[in-house]
Design an enzyme around this catalytic site. Structure first.
Site, PDB file in Angstrom:
ATOM      1  CB  VAL A   1      35.695  47.824  14.205  1.00 47.23           C
ATOM      2  CG1 VAL A   1      35.874  47.145  15.640  1.00 47.23           C
ATOM      3  CG2 VAL A   1      34.269  47.722  13.621  1.00 47.23           C
TER       4      VAL A   1
ATOM      5  CB  CYS B   1      44.482  46.673  11.190  1.00 48.70           C
ATOM      6  SG  CYS B   1      42.848  47.374  11.846  1.00 48.70           S
TER       7      CYS B   1
ATOM      8  CG  ASN C   1      43.196  38.578  12.498  1.00 47.87           C
ATOM      9  OD1 ASN C   1      43.097  39.649  12.886  1.00 47.87           O
ATOM     10  ND2 ASN C   1      43.339  38.530  11.216  1.00 47.87           N
TER      11      ASN C   1
ATOM     12  N   GLY D   1      33.835  44.532   0.755  1.00 48.70           N
ATOM     13  CA  GLY D   1      32.707  44.422  -0.183  1.00 48.70           C
ATOM     14  C   GLY D   1      32.697  44.306  -1.488  1.00 48.70           C
TER      15      GLY D   1
HETATM   16  C1  FMN Z   1      33.631  45.115  10.280  1.00 53.30           C
HETATM   17  C2  FMN Z   1      34.778  44.756   9.664  1.00 53.30           C
HETATM   18  C3  FMN Z   1      35.768  44.246  10.667  1.00 53.30           C
HETATM   19  C4  FMN Z   1      37.066  43.920  10.313  1.00 53.30           C
HETATM   20  N1  FMN Z   1      38.108  43.349  11.494  1.00 53.30           N
HETATM   21  C5  FMN Z   1      39.398  42.764  10.805  1.00 53.30           C
HETATM   22  C6  FMN Z   1      40.129  42.387  12.041  1.00 53.30           C
HETATM   23  O1  FMN Z   1      39.898  42.367  13.126  1.00 53.30           O
HETATM   24  N2  FMN Z   1      41.068  41.661  11.501  1.00 53.30           N
HETATM   25  C7  FMN Z   1      41.655  41.718  10.056  1.00 53.30           C
HETATM   26  O2  FMN Z   1      42.531  41.196   9.782  1.00 53.30           O
HETATM   27  N3  FMN Z   1      40.631  42.141   9.154  1.00 53.30           N
HETATM   28  C8  FMN Z   1      39.396  42.492   9.578  1.00 53.30           C
HETATM   29  N4  FMN Z   1      38.440  42.944   8.621  1.00 53.30           N
HETATM   30  C9  FMN Z   1      38.892  42.779   7.341  1.00 53.30           C
HETATM   31  C10 FMN Z   1      38.309  41.524   6.566  1.00 53.30           C
HETATM   32  O3  FMN Z   1      38.692  40.344   7.452  1.00 53.30           O
HETATM   33  C11 FMN Z   1      38.659  41.236   5.214  1.00 53.30           C
HETATM   34  O4  FMN Z   1      39.916  41.382   5.072  1.00 53.30           O
HETATM   35  C12 FMN Z   1      37.968  42.611   4.315  1.00 53.30           C
HETATM   36  O5  FMN Z   1      36.956  42.914   4.696  1.00 53.30           O
HETATM   37  C13 FMN Z   1      37.774  42.204   2.711  1.00 53.30           C
HETATM   38  O6  FMN Z   1      36.939  41.063   2.654  1.00 53.30           O
HETATM   39  P1  FMN Z   1      35.483  41.383   2.093  1.00 53.30           P
HETATM   40  O7  FMN Z   1      35.414  42.174   1.222  1.00 53.30           O
HETATM   41  O8  FMN Z   1      35.037  39.983   1.893  1.00 53.30           O
HETATM   42  O9  FMN Z   1      34.908  41.889   3.521  1.00 53.30           O
HETATM   43  C14 FMN Z   1      37.327  43.614   8.875  1.00 53.30           C
HETATM   44  C15 FMN Z   1      36.391  43.704   8.053  1.00 53.30           C
HETATM   45  C16 FMN Z   1      35.068  44.530   8.340  1.00 53.30           C
HETATM   46  C17 FMN Z   1      34.211  44.621   7.539  1.00 53.30           C
END
Ligand code: FMN
Ligand code: FAD
Ligand code: FES
Lengths: 244, 303
Positions: free
Chosen positions: B71, B130, B99, B217
């Site tokens: 993104v 990020c 954030n 995921g």
């Molecule tokens: C579509 C998407 C957008 C994300 N945007 C951000 C973000 O803007 N800032 C951030 O710190 N992490 C962002 N993340 C990371 C998530 O906050 C998280 O750390 C990561 O997805 C791992 O957790 P999960 O496996 O439960 O998704 C994003 C993740 C996804 C999938």
């Protein structure tokens, strides 16, 4: 099955289904496949208020749609609906709408046809496909309006692409609603622009959340990147950066 | 019923379940699916000082038990957040955390200062991890000295609870975590996404416009769990765990590994009501095992 690679899925619900505008979509959870995690976006194809059912016309292109094709009568499908902003047709003045569809992109146009008929407007459908096998449920569409077809191999209707159809030279339309592959949508958009006709297209971007939370499904528009799932999937071509 | 209250620095959360940044919009997107009042906190989309368009489409690829995203921190900037989104977010029904991201130290500091002035935002999560922006972002989070530099600078400007979000794309995350702790972080959260890639063999092209993207995921869960466990042993400040959490059992595993709270990300896309269900599931677990407080399971791994 509608053909060797497309099928119809009909769902019902305990409570009355919510109102669904043409062009809105649903997010279906695919269960029973360890390869598919995310929901699959599928257009509302047909709504039957009396029976309280909603139908989906689905093309098998990969694991998710294949798994959905194996559902049996009585199976439950976890579904979010209705999502997004559909075609804009209510409270709008037009008399001669043209509904252009390519491949399985014709799916939402049946519901749109139903809705237009309810408003007392008979639509004209113009569909394109590779061959006659790829023109799905023509009889359903003919119940809602006139149907014109182009196929690449001339096995049904005229040979060529939708924008080649002689109908376009003969008749006047005052609004176009289109859904299908992007190259087709772009040529429809160019045609509409040249004729000065309002044109709305439905985009099929890949989605993760389907509700405007993840920003994965964006289209670059005159207002910058916007979510197709929430602001679309239907856009007026004037908002897109396709033509200029 | 056990107590679900947990603490992150000065911040007290009614329960340990938060939603991960970038996966839960500004909360309103999920209002139809989950009672937001039930959640510990929501962490809103990554916010930068200046507006960002993000990366071109395609930005997402599904992979086995996971997804890649690129993104690229699309957001309308800190001032837009303050003027147009804050009024909604402050009344969302649960704690809201912002954030904050940036591409240079000054940008992080300015954005953090602006958010500091918002009465109803009790904490920020500083995203130094990020993988989807060209400069800054993860670059700060992969080296202990640059992590320390940005955390120190933000610490001076930001007076409420400061959570620092760590990258898994490092050799030793405990080193970065210790640097963040020494520089004044109140908490560390991990993991952000893992750098990955997807290819369309038929077209011989990368699927993402940016070629590489961040994996999230269930696929990342074992790695995330291991990192949370290592970091929790290495620092004294509370750790927030995430990465692939899809149900209450996953959440409990992270807490047993040492997390004081958890975040749910990608799982929200599959079941938009999952966050509320995880709160209930943790509660059931505590009752079933006779714990009177969720704090009893933090780091309670029996080795
Ligand atoms: C579509 C998407 C957008 C994300 N945007 C951000 C973000 O803007 N800032 C951030 O710190 N992490 C962002 N993340 C990371 C998530 O906050 C998280 O750390 C990561 O997805 C791992 O957790 P999960 O496996 O439960 O998704 C994003 C993740 C996804 C999938
Ligand atoms: C708003 C919206 C409405 C839709 N309506 C319908 C519908 O009514 N009927 C229908 O059959 N399909 C529809 N689609 C497309 C459908 O969502 C995809 O075909 C489906 O998600 C593919 O899943 P899969 O697991 O079978 O294939 P995957 O394994 O995910 O993909 C197989 C192949 O199809 C391509 N593909 C996947 N998703 C898309 C997409 N969104 N657009 C173009 N190519 C794609 C992939 O690149 C890949 O090459 C719609 C999409 C959107 C966004
Ligand atoms: S799919 Fe998540 S914002 Fe559109």
């Amino acid at each position: 099955m509608l053909s060797d690679a497309a099928f119809l899925l009909t769902l019902t619900y305990g409570d009355p289904l919510p109102e669904m505008a043409a062009g809105q979509f649903a997010e279906l959870l695919v269960e029973g496949s360890n390869k598919v995690m995310l929901r699959r976006p599928i257009s509302i194809h047909k709504v039957d208020i009396q029976q309280n059912t909603v139908e989906f016309m689905i093309q098998i292109v990969g694991e998710g749609t294949r798994t959905l094709s194996q559902l049996k009568p009585g199976d439950k499908v976890n579904t979010l609906l209705p999502l997004g902003n559909g075609f804009s047709y209510k409270d709008k003045a037009f008399k001669a709408p043209l509904l252009v569809g390519g491949g399985v992109g014709i799916a939402p146009l049946l519901h749109l046809g139903q809705e237009l008929n309810a408003m007392g407007i008979k639509p004209t459908f113009l569909f394109g496909g590779r061959s006659s096998k790829h023109i799905l449920r023509p009889e359903e569409y003919e119940l809602q309006g006139r149907l014109f077809v182009t196929t690449e191999d001339a096995s049904m209707g005229e040979k060529g692409f939708v924008t080649d159809h002689t109908l376009l030279g003969k008749e006047q339309f005052d609004i176009i609603f289109a859904c299908g592959p992007t190259p087709m949508l772009k040529s429809v958009a160019r045609f509409a622009e040249a004729k000065g006709i309002e044109c709305q297209v439905s985009l099929e971007h890949k989605m993760a959340c389907g509700i405007g939370a993840c920003l994965c499904c964006v289209e670059d528009t005159n207002d910058g990147n916007v979510c197709v799932c929430k602001e679309g999937p239907v856009f007026d071509i004037k908002r897109l950066k396709w033509l200029h | 019923m056990a107590s679900l209250i947990t603490n992150i620095g000065q911040l007290e959360l009614q329960n340990p379940v938060m939603t991960a940044s970038g996966t839960f919009g500004y909360g309103t997107e999920y209002q139809d699916f989950v009672d937001l009042k039930k959640l510990g906190a929501i962490i809103v989309k990554g916010t930068t000082l200046n507006p960002r368009q993000g990366n071109p489409y395609p930005r997402m690829a599904e992979t086995p038990s996971g997804m890649l995203n690129a993104v690229g921190l699309q957001n309308k900037g800190a001032q837009y957040f303050i003027d147009n989104i804050y009024s909604t977010v402050r009344n969302i029904g649960c704690t809201a955390i912002v954030n904050v991201s940036g591409s240079c130290v000054e940008d992080y500091v300015k954005a953090a200062e602006m958010i500091d002035a918002l009465e109803d935002i009790p904490a920020i999560e500083l995203n130094i991890s990020c993988p989807n922006v060209k400069q800054g972002g993860m670059a700060f989070g992969v080296k202990a000295d640059s992590a320390a530099q940005v955390v120190e600078a933000v610490r001076k400007a930001y007076h409420k609870t400061l959570i620092v979000k760590l990258s898994p794309n490092v050799t030793d995350s405990t080193e970065i975590a210790r640097a963040a702790e020494a520089s004044g972080a109140d908490s560390v959260s991990l993991i952000n996404t893992m750098l990955g890639m997807a290819i369309d063999a038929e077209r011989r092209k990368p699927i993402l416009s940016t070629i590489t993207g961040g994996l999230s995921g269930p696929a990342v869960k074992p790695v995330a769990l291991r990192m949370v466990w290592q970091v929790a042993k290495a620092v004294k400040i509370p750790v927030i765990g995430m990465g692939g959490i899809s149900n209450a059992t996953d959440a409990i595993e992270f807490m047993l590994a040492g997390a004081s709270a958890i975040e749910i990300g990608t799982a929200n896309f599959i079941d938009p009501s999952i966050s509320g269900k995880v709160v209930d599931g943790i509660n059931d677990y505590l009752d079933r095992h006779g714990f009177s407080s969720v704090k009893d399971i933090i780091g309670a791994l029996d080795i």
